[in-house]
Scaffold this motif. Sequence first.
Motif, PDB file in Angstrom:
ATOM      1  N   SER A 188      -4.993  -5.900  -1.295  1.00  8.64           N
ATOM      2  CA  SER A 188      -4.877  -4.932  -2.394  1.00  8.64           C
ATOM      3  C   SER A 188      -6.240  -4.567  -2.957  1.00  8.64           C
ATOM      4  CB  SER A 188      -3.985  -5.496  -3.507  1.00  8.64           C
ATOM      5  OG  SER A 188      -4.531  -6.690  -4.050  1.00  8.64           O
ATOM      6  N   THR A 189      -7.138  -5.536  -3.006  1.00 10.46           N
ATOM      7  CA  THR A 189      -8.488  -5.255  -3.505  1.00 10.46           C
ATOM      8  C   THR A 189      -9.243  -4.367  -2.531  1.00 10.46           C
ATOM      9  OG1 THR A 189      -8.501  -7.391  -4.643  1.00 10.46           O
ATOM     10  CG2 THR A 189     -10.623  -6.298  -4.335  1.00 10.46           C
ATOM     11  N   ARG A 190      -9.097  -4.620  -1.243  1.00 12.36           N
ATOM     12  CA  ARG A 190      -9.719  -3.757  -0.244  1.00 12.36           C
ATOM     13  C   ARG A 190      -9.159  -2.337  -0.328  1.00 12.36           C
ATOM     14  NH1 ARG A 190      -8.176  -4.770   4.596  1.00 12.36           N
ATOM     15  NH2 ARG A 190      -9.928  -3.629   5.514  1.00 12.36           N
ATOM     16  N   PHE A 191      -7.864  -2.219  -0.551  1.00 13.86           N
ATOM     17  CA  PHE A 191      -7.227  -0.906  -0.643  1.00 13.86           C
ATOM     18  C   PHE A 191      -7.754  -0.119  -1.842  1.00 13.86           C
ATOM     19  CE2 PHE A 191      -3.704   1.742  -2.306  1.00 13.86           C
ATOM     20  CZ  PHE A 191      -3.535   2.591  -1.226  1.00 13.86           C
ATOM     21  N   VAL A 192      -7.856  -0.778  -2.977  1.00 11.16           N
ATOM     22  CA  VAL A 192      -8.275  -0.094  -4.203  1.00 11.16           C
ATOM     23  C   VAL A 192      -9.753   0.260  -4.171  1.00 11.16           C
ATOM     24  CG1 VAL A 192      -8.668  -0.457  -6.675  1.00 11.16           C
ATOM     25  CG2 VAL A 192      -6.441  -0.992  -5.683  1.00 11.16           C
ATOM     26  N   VAL A 248       0.823  -1.210   0.000  1.00 12.08           N
ATOM     27  CA  VAL A 248       0.000   0.000   0.000  1.00 12.08           C
ATOM     28  C   VAL A 248       0.859   1.264   0.000  1.00 12.08           C
ATOM     29  CG1 VAL A 248      -1.945  -1.147   1.093  1.00 12.08           C
ATOM     30  CG2 VAL A 248      -0.249   0.010   2.507  1.00 12.08           C
ATOM     31  N   PHE A 249       2.175   1.112   0.135  1.00 10.30           N
ATOM     32  CA  PHE A 249       3.076   2.260   0.042  1.00 10.30           C
ATOM     33  C   PHE A 249       3.690   2.384  -1.352  1.00 10.30           C
ATOM     34  CE2 PHE A 249       2.860   0.938   4.423  1.00 10.30           C
ATOM     35  CZ  PHE A 249       2.629   2.138   5.079  1.00 10.30           C
ATOM     36  N   HIS A 250       3.422   1.398  -2.203  1.00 12.17           N
ATOM     37  CA  HIS A 250       3.981   1.412  -3.556  1.00 12.17           C
ATOM     38  C   HIS A 250       3.155   2.347  -4.435  1.00 12.17           C
ATOM     39  CE1 HIS A 250       5.601   0.122  -7.375  1.00 12.17           C
ATOM     40  NE2 HIS A 250       6.414  -0.735  -6.765  1.00 12.17           N
ATOM     41  N   PRO A 251       3.797   3.241  -5.183  1.00 11.62           N
ATOM     42  CA  PRO A 251       3.035   4.210  -5.991  1.00 11.62           C
ATOM     43  C   PRO A 251       2.156   3.578  -7.054  1.00 11.62           C
ATOM     44  CG  PRO A 251       5.396   4.311  -6.491  1.00 11.62           C
ATOM     45  CD  PRO A 251       5.249   3.487  -5.256  1.00 11.62           C
ATOM     46  N   GLN A 252       2.473   2.365  -7.500  1.00 16.22           N
ATOM     47  CA  GLN A 252       1.606   1.773  -8.520  1.00 16.22           C
ATOM     48  C   GLN A 252       0.195   1.531  -7.982  1.00 16.22           C
ATOM     49  OE1 GLN A 252       2.479  -2.133 -10.025  1.00 16.22           O
ATOM     50  NE2 GLN A 252       3.004  -2.992  -8.026  1.00 16.22           N
ATOM     51  N   TRP A 253       0.089   1.192  -6.687  1.00 17.43           N
ATOM     52  CA  TRP A 253      -1.230   0.926  -6.125  1.00 17.43           C
ATOM     53  C   TRP A 253      -2.027   2.209  -5.916  1.00 17.43           C
ATOM     54  CZ3 TRP A 253      -3.770  -3.286  -6.527  1.00 17.43           C
ATOM     55  CH2 TRP A 253      -3.082  -4.501  -6.661  1.00 17.43           C
ATOM     56  N   HIS A 254      -1.351   3.293  -5.619  1.00 17.55           N
ATOM     57  CA  HIS A 254      -2.043   4.583  -5.535  1.00 17.55           C
ATOM     58  C   HIS A 254      -2.499   5.025  -6.923  1.00 17.55           C
ATOM     59  CE1 HIS A 254      -1.162   5.487  -1.267  1.00 17.55           C
ATOM     60  NE2 HIS A 254      -0.155   4.650  -1.493  1.00 17.55           N
ATOM     61  N   HIS A 255      -1.688   4.729  -7.923  1.00 13.78           N
ATOM     62  CA  HIS A 255      -2.059   5.047  -9.304  1.00 13.78           C
ATOM     63  C   HIS A 255      -3.313   4.270  -9.705  1.00 13.78           C
ATOM     64  CE1 HIS A 255      -1.602   6.136 -13.484  1.00 13.78           C
ATOM     65  NE2 HIS A 255      -1.400   4.877 -13.856  1.00 13.78           N
ATOM     66  N   VAL A 256      -3.356   2.981  -9.391  1.00  7.91           N
ATOM     67  CA  VAL A 256      -4.518   2.158  -9.726  1.00  7.91           C
ATOM     68  C   VAL A 256      -5.764   2.658  -8.997  1.00  7.91           C
ATOM     69  CG1 VAL A 256      -5.527  -0.149  -9.517  1.00  7.91           C
ATOM     70  CG2 VAL A 256      -3.154   0.109 -10.250  1.00  7.91           C
ATOM     71  N   ARG A 257      -5.617   2.948  -7.722  1.00  4.92           N
ATOM     72  CA  ARG A 257      -6.771   3.436  -6.960  1.00  4.92           C
ATOM     73  C   ARG A 257      -7.290   4.750  -7.533  1.00  4.92           C
ATOM     74  NH1 ARG A 257      -6.404   4.408  -0.491  1.00  4.92           N
ATOM     75  NH2 ARG A 257      -4.974   6.039  -1.192  1.00  4.92           N
ATOM     76  N   ASP A 258      -6.385   5.630  -7.927  1.00  4.49           N
ATOM     77  CA  ASP A 258      -6.803   6.918  -8.497  1.00  4.49           C
ATOM     78  C   ASP A 258      -7.504   6.729  -9.838  1.00  4.49           C
ATOM     79  OD1 ASP A 258      -5.725   8.154  -6.296  1.00  4.49           O
ATOM     80  OD2 ASP A 258      -3.881   8.808  -7.309  1.00  4.49           O
ATOM     81  N   LEU A 259      -6.983   5.824 -10.685  1.00  8.33           N
ATOM     82  CA  LEU A 259      -7.605   5.572 -11.986  1.00  8.33           C
ATOM     83  C   LEU A 259      -9.037   5.086 -11.822  1.00  8.33           C
ATOM     84  CD1 LEU A 259      -4.746   3.790 -14.001  1.00  8.33           C
ATOM     85  CD2 LEU A 259      -5.688   6.069 -14.449  1.00  8.33           C
TER      86      LEU A 259
END
Length: 324
Positions: A186-190, A127-138
Amino acid sequence: MADVRWGILGASNFAAQHMGPALHAAAGGSLEALATRSPEKADRFKDIAPNLKVHESYDALIADPGVDAVYIPLPNTLHVDWTLKALEAGKHVLTEKPVAMQADEIDTLIKARDQSGKLAAEAYMIVFHPQWHHVRDLIAKGAIGTLQHVQGMFCFNNGDQPENIRNQADLGGGAMRDIGVYVIGSTRFVTGAEPTEVSARIRWESGFDVFSDISARFGSVTYSACVSTRLNPYQSMTFHGSLGSIHLTAPFNGPVFGDTCVILRRAGHDESVARFNGARQYDLQVAAFNQSATTGVAYPCPLEFSKGTQVMMDAAFENAQSLD
């Protein structure tokens, strides 16, 4: 505020390869101590931190006044007890996933965290990796329309390592607890949603799961994921929407696994690829922990989040059908 002085309980390979270097390199902290009864196992850690202090017992390390925070990479069944002991000793604690074996044990950790005034968290680095923040934002901005289905897979093969703690039921081994946390959390985070209708089909071996096929719903979003410790190494996560899809090529430990890419595909548009090979998720995790421990700012991945993932794992085990 002074930097966080870290100590590690146990000289695990994962700590030597990943978290030890991160504890020493991340902003706001340094690796100062290690607890191990095997002096030869300390050598790899002294390559990271030449002035490392080595204790012969876990109790000695958590009593060390020169240690502010403890990282715990011990077998899963030991996580709760040593997290509680470290908190009682007045240390901040970062414990490997899964932080507990059952969700109600996390309630105990939350209570101890709050009573101690110290920070305690699960080492859930993605959850600290920028790719997961990118996915959540998209997904939040509707880049793929309405999210309808999530598909994930994470596997590797350690069947030739019977001594591995992941292959020992009495130490909390198995695929779900070791890597299921990633396809679930990861699914819960997104999505920001909690799962319902959780079920699983599990293949067991000597009392622990070596293949788990998990199904659930996150609100109106359907979910399907597999994890295994008996298949060729592979990992991916794909989020399917009404207007497109988002695919992660190395969602959990890139670039060790391969190129860390987020691929956005939409009908009538060129494929878009965002690359994140330079991101160091362990360093980012530790830096965030150091900041929270020294300033009191809220930690981005608290135990309450970890409990939600454990609740889903508990439900998957409870509702599982055996494949054998």
